[in-house]
Design a protein around this motif. Structure first.
Motif, short mmCIF file in Angstrom:
data_model
loop_
_atom_site.label_atom_id
_atom_site.label_comp_id
_atom_site.label_asym_id
_atom_site.label_seq_id
_atom_site.Cartn_x
_atom_site.Cartn_y
_atom_site.Cartn_z
N ALA A 1 26.36 33.00 25.64
CA ALA A 1 27.91 33.49 26.58
C ALA A 1 28.40 34.36 26.22
CB ALA A 1 28.39 31.95 26.82
N GLY A 2 28.52 34.50 25.37
CA GLY A 2 29.75 35.83 24.38
C GLY A 2 30.52 35.30 24.49
N VAL A 3 31.11 33.54 23.83
CA VAL A 3 31.93 32.85 23.65
C VAL A 3 32.23 31.83 22.65
CG1 VAL A 3 32.09 31.85 25.13
CG2 VAL A 3 33.98 32.04 25.40
N CYS A 4 33.66 32.40 22.05
CA CYS A 4 33.78 30.78 21.11
C CYS A 4 35.03 29.89 21.75
CB CYS A 4 34.55 31.35 20.21
SG CYS A 4 34.08 33.24 19.61
N THR A 5 35.00 28.81 21.96
CA THR A 5 35.38 28.26 22.44
C THR A 5 35.98 26.96 21.36
OG1 THR A 5 33.65 27.41 24.07
CG2 THR A 5 35.60 25.36 23.89
N GLY B 1 49.63 25.20 8.16
CA GLY B 1 50.84 25.43 7.91
C GLY B 1 49.91 27.12 7.44
N ARG B 2 48.82 27.00 8.15
CA ARG B 2 48.22 29.23 8.42
C ARG B 2 47.25 28.94 9.32
NH1 ARG B 2 45.21 25.69 5.37
NH2 ARG B 2 43.50 26.66 4.34
N GLU B 3 47.50 30.35 9.85
CA GLU B 3 46.67 30.61 10.60
C GLU B 3 45.32 31.82 10.22
OE1 GLU B 3 47.24 30.85 15.14
OE2 GLU B 3 47.95 32.56 14.44
N ILE B 4 44.22 31.55 10.37
CA ILE B 4 42.69 32.62 10.55
C ILE B 4 42.40 33.40 11.69
CG2 ILE B 4 40.40 32.55 9.46
CD1 ILE B 4 42.59 31.75 7.12
N ALA B 5 42.51 34.16 11.82
CA ALA B 5 42.06 35.42 12.44
C ALA B 5 40.59 35.46 11.97
CB ALA B 5 43.35 36.45 13.00
N VAL B 6 39.65 35.86 12.68
CA VAL B 6 38.52 36.06 13.01
C VAL B 6 38.17 36.89 13.95
CG1 VAL B 6 36.01 35.72 12.36
CG2 VAL B 6 37.32 34.00 11.88
N ARG B 7 37.76 38.61 13.67
CA ARG B 7 37.97 39.41 14.82
C ARG B 7 35.84 38.48 15.36
NH1 ARG B 7 39.81 41.42 10.13
NH2 ARG B 7 37.22 43.05 9.58
N THR B 8 35.64 38.83 16.26
CA THR B 8 34.22 38.81 16.69
C THR B 8 34.04 40.18 17.35
OG1 THR B 8 35.62 38.43 19.11
CG2 THR B 8 35.72 36.60 17.75
N GLY B 9 34.43 41.29 17.58
CA GLY B 9 33.77 42.19 18.53
C GLY B 9 32.21 41.95 17.20
N GLY B 10 31.88 42.32 15.99
CA GLY B 10 30.71 42.54 15.36
C GLY B 10 29.60 40.68 15.92
N PHE B 11 29.80 39.96 16.38
CA PHE B 11 29.58 38.52 17.03
C PHE B 11 28.25 39.95 18.29
CE2 PHE B 11 32.36 35.21 16.38
CZ PHE B 11 32.50 35.49 15.04
N PRO B 12 27.21 39.25 17.14
CA PRO B 12 25.63 39.81 18.28
C PRO B 12 25.51 38.87 19.52
CG PRO B 12 24.86 38.49 16.81
CD PRO B 12 26.25 38.78 16.42
N LYS B 13 25.54 39.20 21.23
CA LYS B 13 24.99 38.60 22.02
C LYS B 13 23.94 38.27 22.28
CE LYS B 13 29.64 39.74 24.92
NZ LYS B 13 30.30 40.52 26.18
N ALA B 14 23.81 37.18 23.16
CA ALA B 14 22.03 37.03 22.96
C ALA B 14 21.53 38.51 23.63
CB ALA B 14 21.97 36.18 23.57
N GLY B 15 20.56 38.63 23.85
CA GLY B 15 19.67 40.41 24.44
C GLY B 15 20.04 41.62 22.95
N GLU B 16 20.55 41.37 22.81
CA GLU B 16 21.16 42.99 21.72
C GLU B 16 20.79 43.00 20.13
OE1 GLU B 16 26.48 42.94 24.58
OE2 GLU B 16 25.41 42.55 21.66
N LEU B 17 20.13 42.15 20.21
CA LEU B 17 19.44 42.22 18.62
C LEU B 17 18.43 43.75 19.15
CD1 LEU B 17 19.66 39.25 16.46
CD2 LEU B 17 21.34 40.74 16.87
N SER B 18 18.38 44.30 18.38
CA SER B 18 17.66 45.66 17.39
C SER B 18 16.30 45.60 17.07
CB SER B 18 18.31 47.06 18.32
OG SER B 18 18.75 47.47 17.05
#
Length: 190
Positions: free
Chosen positions: A140-144, A173-190
């Motif tokens: 789905a290209g989404v994180c929940t 007491g803190r927040e972690i931010a994860v950049r998801t731009g590099g996460f592969p979407k299904a069908g995008e792997l070469s």
């Protein structure tokens, strides 16, 4: 492959002394040992997310991937894709962390794990009081992100984050931010 688990203090105790094949993910659900091949999408998401999380944690907690965690039931033995361990958490007598040591769990969904990740793990993680449960769905290209667990097996809050936006994990007491731009979407792997 599915094998029935006998009653044991920890679901993982049934695997003591067993040599497991490489390249397979092993978990225990409803008392059955389930082995599935590791998927490329899952591996690439973990490879992208884990160093980001580790860097932000510094000395305030730790991150594990595919490591056995003891849950308060001999019917469930999960090794989360990514588990954020609370600062100061101690291992039990078997050398494993227990559910109450977890600040957050991230699971990468695949076609074979959808039922577990969206239903069974969701319910168990909420019942155990794991504060943050994130589901990463390459199809789905989404994180929940689910927050505020209830002992009834639900989470009160749910936030969806599309791939490309930052995945925010609110920890104690803190927040972690994860950049998801590099996460592969299904069908995008070469």
């Amino acid at each position: 492959m599915a094998v029935t688990v006998m009653d044991a203090p920890s679901a993982w105790d049934v695997l003591d002394g067993v040599t497991l094949p490489r390249g397979y993910r092993v978990e225990i659900t409803d008392g059955k040992i389930i082995m599935t091949p590791q998927g490329e999408y899952r591996w690439k998401v973990i490879l992208e997310a884990a160093p980001q999380i580790r860097q932000q944690l510094a000395a305030r907690g730790d991150i594990l991937s595919d490591v056995m965690i003891d849950f308060p039931s001999s019917q469930y033995g999960y090794a989360p894709d990514l588990a954020i361990i609370a600062p100061g958490a101690q291992r039990n007598g078997c050398g494993r962390f227990e559910w109450h040591s977890l600040e957050a769990v991230l699971e990468v969904v695949s076609k074979s794990s959808r039922d577990n990740d969206f239903a069974k793990k969701f319910r168990l993680y909420a019942e155990c009081g794991i504060p943050v449960y994130g589901v990463i769905d390459p199809e789905a290209g989404v994180c929940t992100v689910h927050r505020h667990p209830a002992r009834t097996g639900t989470y009160a809050d749910e936030v969806e984050v599309p791939f490309g936006a930052d995945l925010l994990l609110p920890l104690a007491g803190r927040e972690i931010a994860v950049r998801t731009g590099g996460f592969p979407k299904a069908g995008e792997l070469s």
